[in-house]
Design a protein around this motif. Structure first.
Motif, PDB file in Angstrom:
ATOM      1  N   VAL A 404       0.816  -1.219   0.000  1.00 55.73           N
ATOM      2  CA  VAL A 404       0.000   0.000   0.000  1.00 55.73           C
ATOM      3  C   VAL A 404       0.850   1.271   0.000  1.00 55.73           C
ATOM      4  O   VAL A 404       0.613   2.177  -0.814  1.00 55.73           O
ATOM      5  CB  VAL A 404      -1.002  -0.011   1.166  1.00 55.73           C
ATOM      6  CG1 VAL A 404      -1.549   1.386   1.441  1.00 55.73           C
ATOM      7  CG2 VAL A 404      -2.165  -0.946   0.846  1.00 55.73           C
ATOM      8  N   PRO A 405       1.847   1.405   0.900  1.00 58.20           N
ATOM      9  CA  PRO A 405       2.639   2.646   0.865  1.00 58.20           C
ATOM     10  C   PRO A 405       3.371   2.866  -0.456  1.00 58.20           C
ATOM     11  O   PRO A 405       3.686   4.009  -0.810  1.00 58.20           O
ATOM     12  CB  PRO A 405       3.638   2.446   2.018  1.00 58.20           C
ATOM     13  CG  PRO A 405       2.989   1.473   2.926  1.00 58.20           C
ATOM     14  CD  PRO A 405       2.239   0.542   2.025  1.00 58.20           C
ATOM     15  N   GLY A 452       4.814  -4.944   8.273  1.00 57.69           N
ATOM     16  CA  GLY A 452       3.582  -5.427   7.655  1.00 57.69           C
ATOM     17  C   GLY A 452       2.375  -5.214   8.551  1.00 57.69           C
ATOM     18  O   GLY A 452       1.303  -4.789   8.097  1.00 57.69           O
ATOM     19  N   ILE A 453       2.540  -5.507   9.844  1.00 57.65           N
ATOM     20  CA  ILE A 453       1.447  -5.287  10.792  1.00 57.65           C
ATOM     21  C   ILE A 453       1.082  -3.812  10.841  1.00 57.65           C
ATOM     22  O   ILE A 453      -0.109  -3.438  10.840  1.00 57.65           O
ATOM     23  CB  ILE A 453       1.862  -5.806  12.190  1.00 57.65           C
ATOM     24  CG1 ILE A 453       1.923  -7.346  12.179  1.00 57.65           C
ATOM     25  CG2 ILE A 453       0.888  -5.320  13.266  1.00 57.65           C
ATOM     26  CD1 ILE A 453       2.573  -7.940  13.406  1.00 57.65           C
ATOM     27  N   GLN A 454       2.080  -2.951  10.889  1.00 59.42           N
ATOM     28  CA  GLN A 454       1.813  -1.510  10.943  1.00 59.42           C
ATOM     29  C   GLN A 454       1.055  -1.044   9.711  1.00 59.42           C
ATOM     30  O   GLN A 454       0.067  -0.303   9.817  1.00 59.42           O
ATOM     31  CB  GLN A 454       3.118  -0.727  11.079  1.00 59.42           C
ATOM     32  CG  GLN A 454       2.917   0.784  10.998  1.00 59.42           C
ATOM     33  CD  GLN A 454       4.109   1.573  11.454  1.00 59.42           C
ATOM     34  OE1 GLN A 454       4.769   1.195  12.411  1.00 59.42           O
ATOM     35  NE2 GLN A 454       4.400   2.679  10.789  1.00 59.42           N
ATOM     36  N   THR A 455       1.502  -1.446   8.523  1.00 60.81           N
ATOM     37  CA  THR A 455       0.838  -0.971   7.311  1.00 60.81           C
ATOM     38  C   THR A 455      -0.559  -1.562   7.154  1.00 60.81           C
ATOM     39  O   THR A 455      -1.435  -0.924   6.557  1.00 60.81           O
ATOM     40  CB  THR A 455       1.686  -1.272   6.064  1.00 60.81           C
ATOM     41  OG1 THR A 455       2.069  -2.654   6.059  1.00 60.81           O
ATOM     42  CG2 THR A 455       2.948  -0.422   6.043  1.00 60.81           C
ATOM     43  N   ARG A 459      -2.457   1.642   6.783  1.00 57.20           N
ATOM     44  CA  ARG A 459      -2.557   1.814   5.339  1.00 57.20           C
ATOM     45  C   ARG A 459      -1.862   3.114   4.900  1.00 57.20           C
ATOM     46  O   ARG A 459      -2.358   3.853   4.039  1.00 57.20           O
ATOM     47  CB  ARG A 459      -4.016   1.770   4.873  1.00 57.20           C
ATOM     48  CG  ARG A 459      -4.607   0.371   5.020  1.00 57.20           C
ATOM     49  CD  ARG A 459      -6.042   0.286   4.573  1.00 57.20           C
ATOM     50  NE  ARG A 459      -6.226   0.435   3.146  1.00 57.20           N
ATOM     51  CZ  ARG A 459      -6.381  -0.565   2.281  1.00 57.20           C
ATOM     52  NH1 ARG A 459      -6.339  -1.817   2.712  1.00 57.20           N
ATOM     53  NH2 ARG A 459      -6.581  -0.322   0.999  1.00 57.20           N
ATOM     54  N   SER A 460      -0.699   3.345   5.501  1.00 63.21           N
ATOM     55  CA  SER A 460       0.130   4.485   5.122  1.00 63.21           C
ATOM     56  C   SER A 460       1.589   4.125   5.340  1.00 63.21           C
ATOM     57  O   SER A 460       1.903   3.109   5.971  1.00 63.21           O
ATOM     58  CB  SER A 460      -0.236   5.724   5.941  1.00 63.21           C
ATOM     59  OG  SER A 460      -0.019   5.499   7.316  1.00 63.21           O
ATOM     60  N   LYS A 475      -8.721  -0.646   6.892  1.00 60.26           N
ATOM     61  CA  LYS A 475      -7.709  -0.873   7.928  1.00 60.26           C
ATOM     62  C   LYS A 475      -8.094  -2.077   8.791  1.00 60.26           C
ATOM     63  O   LYS A 475      -9.273  -2.358   9.001  1.00 60.26           O
ATOM     64  CB  LYS A 475      -7.588   0.355   8.836  1.00 60.26           C
ATOM     65  CG  LYS A 475      -6.984   1.585   8.203  1.00 60.26           C
ATOM     66  CD  LYS A 475      -6.941   2.714   9.232  1.00 60.26           C
ATOM     67  CE  LYS A 475      -6.378   3.997   8.659  1.00 60.26           C
ATOM     68  NZ  LYS A 475      -6.376   5.092   9.662  1.00 60.26           N
ATOM     69  N   LEU A 476      -7.076  -2.745   9.329  1.00 67.77           N
ATOM     70  CA  LEU A 476      -7.300  -3.851  10.238  1.00 67.77           C
ATOM     71  C   LEU A 476      -6.980  -3.431  11.672  1.00 67.77           C
ATOM     72  O   LEU A 476      -6.188  -2.510  11.898  1.00 67.77           O
ATOM     73  CB  LEU A 476      -6.433  -5.046   9.858  1.00 67.77           C
ATOM     74  CG  LEU A 476      -6.617  -5.617   8.445  1.00 67.77           C
ATOM     75  CD1 LEU A 476      -5.783  -6.882   8.280  1.00 67.77           C
ATOM     76  CD2 LEU A 476      -8.076  -5.902   8.128  1.00 67.77           C
ATOM     77  N   SER A 477      -7.579  -4.116  12.623  1.00 68.67           N
ATOM     78  CA  SER A 477      -7.263  -3.881  14.031  1.00 68.67           C
ATOM     79  C   SER A 477      -5.911  -4.499  14.358  1.00 68.67           C
ATOM     80  O   SER A 477      -5.347  -5.278  13.576  1.00 68.67           O
ATOM     81  CB  SER A 477      -8.331  -4.504  14.925  1.00 68.67           C
ATOM     82  OG  SER A 477      -8.239  -5.937  14.866  1.00 68.67           O
TER      83      SER A 477
END
Length: 540
Positions: A404-405, A452-455, A459-460, A475-477
Motif C-alpha cells: 500500500v505505501p 507489515g502489521i503496521q501498514t 494503510r500508510s 484498515k485492520l485492528s
C-alpha cells in the motif's frame, strides 16, 4: 536441557481458550503447559533438568510466518546483485552498476545483475532500455529486474547471447520492441526466465546452501519461525531448480535449516510441473521442509502494467495486461494437483486474473470437493462480486500490506477504479469470512512482519502519508493484523493444530518482542524489535 521454562512475561497466545499468560513450559520442541501456578514455576526453577528463561516483561507471541516470499532470490540478490531501489534516475542506475563492476573486479564476460529498480522513482519516469544498459558495459552481460520482478531489462550483449534480435521471437509478446521492430531490451513475464535467465550459469548446490542458510538465519533473527517461499523461478534452468530443492533437503537432513520452509512449486506448464515432480520423488516432506503446493502466475504486476485488467490501462486503448494461461491450461494443472492432493496457489493482481482464477478453481472445487484451501496470492484489485465469489468457493487470500505505501501514489495513474473499495479490500474480505494471511513478496518489499502489521493497521507509509491512511475503511485492528503473521498462515498450510498459537501440544515456535504490538501506537509498531526467536524450541 530439553525443558525450558519461560516466565515473567506477557504471552499473547492467539488461543481464545487462554488468550494471555505469564509463563509456559516447553520440552523437546513442544509446548507442554501454558499458565503455570506460582508454585509450579518455583519448583521448576529449582529443577536441574529445566532451563529457566526470564522474559523480564517481554512480549512472547507465536513465531512470525510469512505466507509468500522468494527467499532464495532475496538471498541471491543480497549476495550477488546491485540494489537499485534507491536510484532516482537512469544515470544513477548506470553509475551504480559501473561502480559494482569496478569494486568487485568483475572480468569481461561476467553476468552483472541489478535488482529492484522502479521507474516511478526516476526523474525520467520511464523504463530502462538496452541503450541505457549498454552504457554500463558492452563487455559484460547486464541484466536488471524491476522491483515487481515481472519486467526486466538487458543490454545488447546479453540479448545477443540469448538470440534476441529483430528476426527472432517475433510472436512472443513478452519481448519488448521499438516501433521499428528492434528489441528494446525490455523482457516481460515468462520470457525473463524462459529466454534470458536460461543462459545464466547455474549455482552449485553448495553455493545455494550457503544462500539459504545465511538468509534463513537472518530471517529468523527478525522473529520468523516459518516462511512460504516460491523459489523455482529464482533461476530458470532445470538444473538450478533441482539444486535449490536438493540444497533445502541437505540442510534439513543435517539439522541446519533454522526455520520451517513451505516451498511453493511455481511452474509455467504441465511439462515443467511433471519434470519437477519426477525429481521431487526423492525429496521427503516433514514439518521443517515441504513442497506439496502448486503455484501459478496468472498475470503480471501493476507497476509494469502487465496485471490483467478488465478495463484498459490509462493512456492506452488496448493494453489490458497479460494473462499467462488459458482457462484450459489452468484447469489441467489444477485438476492434476487435486488428484495428487496438492494445494493450489494462483498469483492474481488484476481483476481479470482474479475472475479467471475464480472461474476455473471454482469449477474444480465443485468437481472435487473437500477442504483444499486454494489461495489467491496478492488479490489486489477485485470487485465486490468477486469477493462474494471468493467467499462462496472458500478461496483464501495471501495479502501484502507493505504494497500500500508503495502503490497508493501511482495506482490511480494506472487504472480506472470504478469502486475504490476494489483496491486491497482486506477488511471487507475478513468481514465476508475470507481467510487472509500476511506476506511480503520479498524481495519486492521488506519481509519485516512488524512493518507489515503496521501498514495493515495504518494503510500508510512510515512518513504518515497519506494522512489518515489510504482507503481507511479497509484498515485492520491490531489483533487482526497480528493474526495475519501468526495464526492465519498456519491455517493456509493446514498446520493450524500445530502452529500459530501458544497452546499445549503445539510446536514451540516463539518470538520475543521488546514491546507489545497490541498496545503500541499503530504508527510506531515498526520500531518494535524481535529480541529472540525459538523454532522447535531452538533459539538463535
Amino acid at each position: 536441557m530439553t525443558k525450558k521454562l519461560f516466565f515473567n512475561g506477557n504471552i499473547i497466545t492467539m488461543d481464545p481458550g487462554r488468550p494471555e499468560a505469564e509463563n509456559l513450559l516447553i520440552e523437546d520442541g513442544i509446548i507442554r503447559k501454558v499458565g503455570l501456578t506460582t508454585a509450579e514455576v518455583n519448583q521448576l526453577k529449582d529443577s536441574e533438568s529445566v532451563e529457566p528463561v526470564d522474559l523480564v516483561g517481554m512480549t512472547c507471541i507465536p513465531g512470525f510466518h510469512d505466507s509468500h516470499m522468494h527467499m532464495v532470490e532475496y538471498g541471491y540478490n543480497k549476495k550477488y546483485c546491485v540494489d537499485l531501489s534507491g536510484a532516482k534516475s537512469i544515470e544513477e542506475v548506470v553509475q551504480m552498476m559501473k561502480t559494482f563492476i569496478l569494486e568487485r573486479g568483475l572480468p569481461a564476460g561476467s553476468w552483472v545483475m541489478g535488482m529492484r529498480w522502479n521507474q516511478e522513482n526516476f526523474k525520467e519516469k520511464r523504463l530502462l532500455t538496452r541503450e541505457d544498459l549498454d552504457r554500463v558495459s558492452d563487455s559484460h552481460y547486464i541484466f536488471t529486474k524491476r522491483v515487481c520482478i515481472h519486467i526486466a531489462a538487458a543490454n545488447s550483449k546479453l540479448l545477443d547471447l540469448c538470440g534476441v534480435n529483430e528476426n527472432t521471437f517475433l510472436e512472443d509478446e513478452n519481448i519488448g520492441r521499438s516501433a521499428d521492430g528492434r528489441p528494446d531490451g525490455l523482457i516481460y513475464e515468462d520470457a525473463i526466465s524462459g529466454v534470458i535467465l536460461q543462459k545464466k550459469p547455474p549455482l552449485t548446490v553448495e553455493e545455494i546452501e550457503r544462500i539459504i542458510a545465511d538468509t534463513a538465519g537472518e530471517i529468523k533473527s527478525k522473529g520468523f519461525t516459518s516462511i512460504q517461499s516460491d523459489d523455482m523461478k529464482a533461476f530458470s534452468d532445470f538444473q538450478s531448480k533441482e539444486n535449490i530443492l536438493r540444497a533445502y533437503d541437505n540442510l534439513r537432513n543435517r539439522g541446519q535449516l533454522p526455520i520451517r520452509v513451505f516451498e511453493q512449486i511455481q511452474v509455467s506448464s504441465m511439462a515443467e510441473f511433471l519434470q519437477i515432480r519426477e525429481f521431487l520423488k526423492e525429496i521427503e516432506e516433514d514439518e521443517m521442509f515441504s513442497h506439496s503446493r502448486l503455484k501459478l502466475i496468472l498475470d503480471g504486476s501493476l507497476g509494469a502494467s502487465t496485471a490483467a485488467m478488465k478495463n484498459p490501462y490509462k493512456g492506452s486503448k488496448d493494453n489490458y495486461g497479460i494473462l499467462n494461461f488459458s482457462d484450459e491450461e489452468i484447469k489441467q494443472l489444477v485438476e492434476f494437483a487435486y488428484e495428487k492432493d496438492l494445494q493450489v496457489l494462483c498469483h492474481c493482481i488484476g481483476d481479470r486474473a482474479i475472475e479467471q482464477a475464480i472461474r476455473v478453481i471454482g469449477g474444480s472445487q465443485e468437481k472435487y470437493g473437500g477442504d483444499r484451501r486454494p489461495r489467491l496470492v496478492h488479490c489486489q484489485i477485485c470487485s465486490k462480486e468477486q469477493v462474494e465469489q471468493m467467499a462462496s468457493f472458500q478461496l483464501m487470500a495471501d495479502i501484502q500490506p507493505a504494497f500500500v505505501p508503495t502503490d497508493y501514489k501511482v495506482v490511480f495513474d494506472k487504472i480506472e477504479a470504478e469502486e475504490r473499495f476494489a483496491l486491497y479490500p482486506w477488511k471487507t474480505m475478513l468481514d465476508k469470512g475470507i481467510r487472509i494471511s500476511g506476506s511480503s513478496d520479498a524481495p519486492v518489499e521488506s519481509y519485516d512482519a512488524l512493518y507489515g502489521i503496521q501498514t495493515a493497521m495504518t494503510r500508510s507509509g512510515l512518513d504518515g502519508k497519506p494522512e489518515g491512511g489510504w482507503l481507511p475503511a479497509e484498515k485492520l485492528s491490531a489483533m487482526e493484523a497480528l493474526r495475519l503473521y501468526t495464526q492465519a498462515p498456519a491455517i493456509s498450510v493446514f498446520m493450524e493444530d500445530k502452529l500459530g498459537k501458544i497452546k499445549e501440544g503445539f510446536k514451540a515456535d516463539l518470538t520475543m518482542l521488546d514491546q507489545n504490538p497490541l498496545e503500541t501506537p499503530a504508527e510506531k509498531i515498526y520500531q518494535i524489535s524481535a529480541v529472540n526467536t525459538f523454532c522447535n524450541g531452538r533459539g538463535e
